[in-house]
Design a protein around this motif. Structure first.
Motif, PDB file in Angstrom:
ATOM      1  N   LEU A 213      29.314  14.455  14.310  1.00  0.00           N
ATOM      2  CA  LEU A 213      27.354  14.243  14.403  1.00  0.00           C
ATOM      3  C   LEU A 213      27.225  13.720  15.947  1.00  0.00           C
ATOM      4  O   LEU A 213      27.309  12.773  15.769  1.00  0.00           O
ATOM      5  CB  LEU A 213      26.961  13.239  13.335  1.00  0.00           C
ATOM      6  N   GLN A 214      25.996  14.619  16.062  1.00  0.00           N
ATOM      7  CA  GLN A 214      25.919  14.130  17.353  1.00  0.00           C
ATOM      8  C   GLN A 214      24.447  14.069  17.177  1.00  0.00           C
ATOM      9  O   GLN A 214      24.014  14.849  16.948  1.00  0.00           O
ATOM     10  CB  GLN A 214      26.022  15.178  18.232  1.00  0.00           C
ATOM     11  N   LEU A 215      23.927  13.193  17.906  1.00  0.00           N
ATOM     12  CA  LEU A 215      22.500  12.898  18.221  1.00  0.00           C
ATOM     13  C   LEU A 215      22.134  13.348  20.123  1.00  0.00           C
ATOM     14  O   LEU A 215      22.573  12.442  20.480  1.00  0.00           O
ATOM     15  CB  LEU A 215      21.920  11.919  18.051  1.00  0.00           C
ATOM     16  N   GLN A 216      21.139  14.287  20.370  1.00  0.00           N
ATOM     17  CA  GLN A 216      21.200  14.320  22.152  1.00  0.00           C
ATOM     18  C   GLN A 216      19.719  14.623  22.167  1.00  0.00           C
ATOM     19  O   GLN A 216      19.041  15.301  21.617  1.00  0.00           O
ATOM     20  CB  GLN A 216      21.705  15.630  21.947  1.00  0.00           C
ATOM     21  N   ASN A 217      19.692  13.550  22.906  1.00  0.00           N
ATOM     22  CA  ASN A 217      18.709  13.200  23.996  1.00  0.00           C
ATOM     23  C   ASN A 217      17.613  13.052  22.720  1.00  0.00           C
ATOM     24  O   ASN A 217      16.271  13.631  23.791  1.00  0.00           O
ATOM     25  CB  ASN A 217      18.448  14.605  24.347  1.00  0.00           C
ATOM     26  N   MET A 218      17.226  12.394  22.348  1.00  0.00           N
ATOM     27  CA  MET A 218      15.895  12.504  20.340  1.00  0.00           C
ATOM     28  C   MET A 218      14.865  11.616  21.066  1.00  0.00           C
ATOM     29  O   MET A 218      14.972  10.211  22.019  1.00  0.00           O
ATOM     30  CB  MET A 218      16.686  11.496  19.334  1.00  0.00           C
ATOM     31  N   SER A 219      13.882  11.645  21.113  1.00  0.00           N
ATOM     32  CA  SER A 219      12.668  11.130  21.124  1.00  0.00           C
ATOM     33  C   SER A 219      11.761  11.254  20.037  1.00  0.00           C
ATOM     34  O   SER A 219      11.638  12.202  19.662  1.00  0.00           O
ATOM     35  CB  SER A 219      12.348  11.380  22.754  1.00  0.00           C
ATOM     36  N   VAL A 220      11.169  10.259  19.991  1.00  0.00           N
ATOM     37  CA  VAL A 220      10.149   9.926  18.394  1.00  0.00           C
ATOM     38  C   VAL A 220       9.150   9.762  19.059  1.00  0.00           C
ATOM     39  O   VAL A 220       8.930   8.523  19.408  1.00  0.00           O
ATOM     40  CB  VAL A 220      10.740   9.781  17.568  1.00  0.00           C
TER      41      VAL A 220
ATOM     42  N   ASP B 118      10.523  14.610  18.613  1.00  0.00           N
ATOM     43  CA  ASP B 118       9.576  15.866  19.511  1.00  0.00           C
ATOM     44  C   ASP B 118      10.735  15.824  20.315  1.00  0.00           C
ATOM     45  O   ASP B 118       9.793  17.380  20.544  1.00  0.00           O
ATOM     46  CB  ASP B 118       8.452  14.256  19.779  1.00  0.00           C
ATOM     47  N   ARG B 119      11.379  15.869  20.827  1.00  0.00           N
ATOM     48  CA  ARG B 119      12.718  16.237  21.336  1.00  0.00           C
ATOM     49  C   ARG B 119      13.882  16.010  20.473  1.00  0.00           C
ATOM     50  O   ARG B 119      14.207  14.830  20.585  1.00  0.00           O
ATOM     51  CB  ARG B 119      12.633  15.747  22.832  1.00  0.00           C
ATOM     52  N   GLY B 120      14.473  16.755  21.622  1.00  0.00           N
ATOM     53  CA  GLY B 120      16.452  16.685  21.549  1.00  0.00           C
ATOM     54  C   GLY B 120      17.203  17.736  20.297  1.00  0.00           C
ATOM     55  O   GLY B 120      15.712  18.136  19.740  1.00  0.00           O
ATOM     56  N   GLU B 121      17.823  17.152  19.875  1.00  0.00           N
ATOM     57  CA  GLU B 121      18.548  17.885  18.582  1.00  0.00           C
ATOM     58  C   GLU B 121      19.685  17.622  18.054  1.00  0.00           C
ATOM     59  O   GLU B 121      20.131  15.931  18.481  1.00  0.00           O
ATOM     60  CB  GLU B 121      19.263  19.369  18.866  1.00  0.00           C
ATOM     61  N   ILE B 122      19.737  17.459  16.749  1.00  0.00           N
ATOM     62  CA  ILE B 122      20.940  16.800  15.963  1.00  0.00           C
ATOM     63  C   ILE B 122      22.167  17.540  15.376  1.00  0.00           C
ATOM     64  O   ILE B 122      21.318  18.981  15.126  1.00  0.00           O
ATOM     65  CB  ILE B 122      20.108  16.100  14.561  1.00  0.00           C
ATOM     66  N   LEU B 123      23.302  17.580  16.125  1.00  0.00           N
ATOM     67  CA  LEU B 123      24.872  18.474  15.729  1.00  0.00           C
ATOM     68  C   LEU B 123      25.292  18.718  14.395  1.00  0.00           C
ATOM     69  O   LEU B 123      25.900  16.973  14.354  1.00  0.00           O
ATOM     70  CB  LEU B 123      24.970  18.656  17.184  1.00  0.00           C
ATOM     71  N   SER B 124      25.761  19.032  13.603  1.00  0.00           N
ATOM     72  CA  SER B 124      26.802  17.944  12.333  1.00  0.00           C
ATOM     73  C   SER B 124      27.818  19.212  12.592  1.00  0.00           C
ATOM     74  O   SER B 124      27.727  20.897  12.565  1.00  0.00           O
ATOM     75  CB  SER B 124      26.450  18.364  11.205  1.00  0.00           C
ATOM     76  N   ASN B 125      28.947  18.857  13.426  1.00  0.00           N
ATOM     77  CA  ASN B 125      29.947  19.958  13.709  1.00  0.00           C
ATOM     78  C   ASN B 125      30.298  20.557  14.105  1.00  0.00           C
ATOM     79  O   ASN B 125      30.162  22.023  14.505  1.00  0.00           O
ATOM     80  CB  ASN B 125      30.949  20.202  12.365  1.00  0.00           C
ATOM     81  N   ASP B 126      29.024  20.560  15.677  1.00  0.00           N
ATOM     82  CA  ASP B 126      28.777  21.242  16.545  1.00  0.00           C
ATOM     83  C   ASP B 126      27.125  22.593  16.477  1.00  0.00           C
ATOM     84  O   ASP B 126      27.235  23.467  16.846  1.00  0.00           O
ATOM     85  CB  ASP B 126      29.596  21.819  17.518  1.00  0.00           C
ATOM     86  N   ARG B 127      26.878  21.991  14.947  1.00  0.00           N
ATOM     87  CA  ARG B 127      26.229  23.038  14.745  1.00  0.00           C
ATOM     88  C   ARG B 127      24.640  22.676  14.414  1.00  0.00           C
ATOM     89  O   ARG B 127      24.958  21.527  14.073  1.00  0.00           O
ATOM     90  CB  ARG B 127      26.567  24.135  13.306  1.00  0.00           C
ATOM     91  N   GLU B 128      23.640  23.292  14.877  1.00  0.00           N
ATOM     92  CA  GLU B 128      22.625  22.586  13.987  1.00  0.00           C
ATOM     93  C   GLU B 128      22.317  21.985  12.163  1.00  0.00           C
ATOM     94  O   GLU B 128      22.899  22.605  11.601  1.00  0.00           O
ATOM     95  CB  GLU B 128      21.273  22.999  14.044  1.00  0.00           C
ATOM     96  N   LEU B 129      22.249  20.394  12.712  1.00  0.00           N
ATOM     97  CA  LEU B 129      22.608  19.634  10.512  1.00  0.00           C
ATOM     98  C   LEU B 129      21.098  20.592  10.340  1.00  0.00           C
ATOM     99  O   LEU B 129      20.375  20.848  10.207  1.00  0.00           O
ATOM    100  CB  LEU B 129      22.289  18.447  11.185  1.00  0.00           C
ATOM    101  N   ASN B 130      21.663  20.778   9.133  1.00  0.00           N
ATOM    102  CA  ASN B 130      20.853  21.434   7.873  1.00  0.00           C
ATOM    103  C   ASN B 130      21.269  19.847   7.050  1.00  0.00           C
ATOM    104  O   ASN B 130      22.414  20.067   6.501  1.00  0.00           O
ATOM    105  CB  ASN B 130      21.539  22.571   7.238  1.00  0.00           C
ATOM    106  N   THR B 131      19.943  19.234   6.681  1.00  0.00           N
ATOM    107  CA  THR B 131      19.336  17.954   5.996  1.00  0.00           C
ATOM    108  C   THR B 131      19.766  18.767   4.763  1.00  0.00           C
ATOM    109  O   THR B 131      20.310  18.117   3.177  1.00  0.00           O
ATOM    110  CB  THR B 131      18.313  17.606   6.165  1.00  0.00           C
ATOM    111  N   ALA B 132      19.688  19.431   4.245  1.00  0.00           N
ATOM    112  CA  ALA B 132      20.274  20.216   2.737  1.00  0.00           C
ATOM    113  C   ALA B 132      21.339  20.380   1.876  1.00  0.00           C
ATOM    114  O   ALA B 132      21.338  20.683   0.691  1.00  0.00           O
ATOM    115  CB  ALA B 132      18.615  21.474   2.398  1.00  0.00           C
ATOM    116  N   THR B 133      22.505  19.886   2.813  1.00  0.00           N
ATOM    117  CA  THR B 133      24.063  20.478   2.129  1.00  0.00           C
ATOM    118  C   THR B 133      24.301  19.848   1.889  1.00  0.00           C
ATOM    119  O   THR B 133      24.898  19.683   1.203  1.00  0.00           O
ATOM    120  CB  THR B 133      24.557  20.426   3.817  1.00  0.00           C
ATOM    121  N   GLY B 134      23.794  18.542   1.310  1.00  0.00           N
ATOM    122  CA  GLY B 134      24.334  17.220   1.123  1.00  0.00           C
ATOM    123  C   GLY B 134      25.308  16.513   1.020  1.00  0.00           C
ATOM    124  O   GLY B 134      26.419  16.198   0.701  1.00  0.00           O
TER     125      GLY B 134
END
Length: 251
Positions: free
Chosen positions: A4-11, A56-72
């Motif tokens: 899991l990676q959070l990169q440059n997240m702003s809210v 508002d800015r940044g990205e969340i990655l799961s195993n180097d891919r964009e996180l899909n919150t529907a995967t459980g």
């Protein structure tokens, strides 16, 4: 490799900037705590991970891919127990398993052996309103842990428990974490809890929150159930100094 990676997240919520350029990573099987002042935005990070909020800015990655919150991928325990008042305790405990497709009978069979461990044996037919606050919190923790999802998100899971029950639940969870190799992200205000449970600790500044420290905990396990070591006391003091003295600038 980071699971899991959070990169440059702003809210920003309304006119309030909550998170400012937050970057974190969590490795598979790692126990990471997020520590910071009240209102710093720690729980906001979990809202982002579960899809309840968009950055508002940044990205969340799961195993180097964009996180899909529907995967459980996540089992999430919020600050409040969030038990459904119209469901008996046994049916609250099985809810997460049922949502992920398990039959109710099978879900109950998985839950029942854990009732005594969580001090809930004999209360499975009660409704949440019939339980104390501490018992409801234990039920919420059991509902989360029994799902055995790849990543556990725990938002102040032990905060409403008395000292003895808190230590027992922390010890139980650490044992399960080590056995199941769960990846765990814990939000806490408790410096001692963070040191006792974590592999690493992120410390956030006041709002708008930034990461002001990323501290490894290189103290042998198990740490619970024993007098704290000099190394643990030293690390606790260091974390408290950061929290008490930070003014929004890096220490």
């Amino acid at each position: 490799m980071s699971i899991l990676q959070l990169q440059n997240m702003s809210v920003t919520l309304g006119e309030t900037e909550v998170l400012n350029d937050i970057s974190m990573h969590v490795k598979a099987g790692e126990f990471v705590s997020i520590l910071g002042p009240s209102g710093a935005g720690k729980s906001t990070i979990f809202r982002l991970l579960t899809g309840a909020l968009r950055q508002d800015r940044g990205e969340i990655l799961s195993n180097d891919r964009e996180l899909n919150t529907a995967t459980g991928q996540f089992a999430f325990m919020p600050q409040r127990d969030a038990l459904m008042p119209w469901r008996r305790i046994i049916d609250n405990l099985t809810l997460g398993l049922e949502i992920h497709g398990m039959k109710r009978k099978q879900a109950r069979e998985r839950v029942r052996p854990l009732l005594a461990k969580f001090g809930l044996d004999g209360f499975e037919r009660h409704y949440p309103s019939q339980l104390s606050g501490g018992m409801r919190q234990r039920a919420a923790l059991l509902r989360t842990a029994v799902q055995a999802r790849p990543v556990q998100l725990l938002d102040e899971p032990f905060g409403a428990l008395d000292a003895l029950t808190r230590t027992r639940m922390q010890t139980w969870f650490e044992e399960r974490w080590r056995a199941a190799n769960w990846t765990t992200l814990l939000v806490t205000h408790d410096v001692r809890e963070a040191v006792a449970l974590s592999d690493r600790i992120y410390v956030l500044s006041r709002r708008p929150a930034r990461v002001i420290a990323d501290i490894p905990v290189n103290i042998p396990r198990p740490r619970l159930g024993h007098p704290a070591s000099p190394e643990a006391h030293e690390l606790e003091a260091h974390l408290l100094e950061i929290l008490l003295n930070q003014t929004g600038e890096d220490p």
